[in-house]
Design an enzyme around this catalytic site. Structure first.
Site, PDB file in Angstrom:
ATOM      1  N   LYS A 238      67.737  54.206 -11.882  1.00 29.82           N
ATOM      2  CA  LYS A 238      67.141  54.834 -10.463  1.00 29.82           C
ATOM      3  C   LYS A 238      67.577  54.040  -9.451  1.00 29.82           C
ATOM      4  O   LYS A 238      68.446  53.050  -9.865  1.00 29.82           O
ATOM      5  CB  LYS A 238      65.637  54.205 -10.664  1.00 29.82           C
TER       6      LYS A 238
ATOM      7  N   TYR B  72      60.302  65.708 -10.590  1.00 25.57           N
ATOM      8  CA  TYR B  72      59.097  65.177 -11.059  1.00 25.57           C
ATOM      9  C   TYR B  72      57.847  66.322 -10.782  1.00 25.57           C
ATOM     10  O   TYR B  72      56.572  65.770 -10.735  1.00 25.57           O
ATOM     11  CB  TYR B  72      58.954  63.928 -10.387  1.00 25.57           C
TER      12      TYR B  72
ATOM     13  N   ASN C 137      61.318  50.810 -11.189  1.00 27.31           N
ATOM     14  CA  ASN C 137      61.293  50.442 -12.669  1.00 27.31           C
ATOM     15  C   ASN C 137      62.447  50.811 -13.285  1.00 27.31           C
ATOM     16  O   ASN C 137      62.484  51.037 -14.571  1.00 27.31           O
ATOM     17  CB  ASN C 137      60.015  50.908 -13.328  1.00 27.31           C
TER      18      ASN C 137
ATOM     19  N   HIS D  36      64.652  56.234 -15.743  1.00 27.90           N
ATOM     20  CA  HIS D  36      63.919  57.184 -16.355  1.00 27.90           C
ATOM     21  C   HIS D  36      64.559  57.598 -17.777  1.00 27.90           C
ATOM     22  O   HIS D  36      65.629  57.565 -17.880  1.00 27.90           O
ATOM     23  CB  HIS D  36      64.012  58.585 -15.309  1.00 27.90           C
TER      24      HIS D  36
ATOM     25  N   GLU E 193      65.066  68.659 -18.428  1.00 33.54           N
ATOM     26  CA  GLU E 193      65.746  67.531 -17.483  1.00 33.54           C
ATOM     27  C   GLU E 193      67.312  67.501 -17.569  1.00 33.54           C
ATOM     28  O   GLU E 193      67.713  67.408 -16.407  1.00 33.54           O
ATOM     29  CB  GLU E 193      65.210  66.322 -17.731  1.00 33.54           C
TER      30      GLU E 193
END
Ligand code: ADP
Ligand code: MG
Length: 142
Positions: A11, A51, A114, A117, A128
């Site tokens: 990320k 998402y 965070n 993913h 995905e």
């Protein structure tokens, strides 16, 4: 357990911290192979499509803003039990709850930022992977 593929994304926070190499090292040292990579800077609308399953969640707008705030590195990992193994290496969604030695415990600052993913099932991994990569982009080691 069969050989699987899963989608990993480093990320914007972790790309910004310059820890791409440290994260990929953990995958490789734990038996996962990187079979495709792509650096992208998503628009908020593109992040929203990725998402979409979270569209009704209160954090959706912030998540899309964060995921489009800088470049990301999307990659496909391949190996035995890849989906669950990647989730184990990532640690819990909230870094405060992440087990010591996991990617999120070591590199994540908050539940929003965070670090990584990872697909949560083989079925979602296929969807995905398809979002970022064409079949010809995947270079299986099998
Ligand atoms: P994971 O990334 O561990 O699979 P989820 O699929 O539940 O977690 O959520 C997707 C992402 O949305 C998380 O990685 C995190 O960045 C963000 N998120 C999840 N829950 C929250 C929350 N309660 N508050 C803010 N952001 C959240
Ligand atoms: Mg998830």
């Amino acid at each position: 357990m069969a050989v699987q593929r899963t989608l990993s994304i480093i990320k914007p926070d972790a790309v910004g911290k310059n820890v791409i190499g440290d994260i990929i090292r953990r995958f490789e040292e734990n038996g996962l192979s990187v079979i495709a990579t792509r650096m992208s800077h998503l628009s908020a609308a593109e992040a929203g499509r990725f998402y979409e399953v979270h569209a009704e969640r209160p954090f959706y707008k912030d998540l899309c803003a964060f995921m489009s705030s800088g470049p990301i590195l999307a990659m496909v990992l391949e190996g035995k039990n890849a989906v669950a193994l990647n989730r184990q290496l990532m640690g819990a969604t909230n870094p405060k709850e992440a087990e010591a030695g996991t990617i999120r415990a070591d590199h994540a600052d908050s539940i929003d930022a965070n670090a990584v993913h990872g697909s949560d099932s083989a079925e979602n991994a296929a969807i995905e992977i398809n979002f970022f990569f064409a079949n010809l982009d995947l270079h299986s080691r099998g």
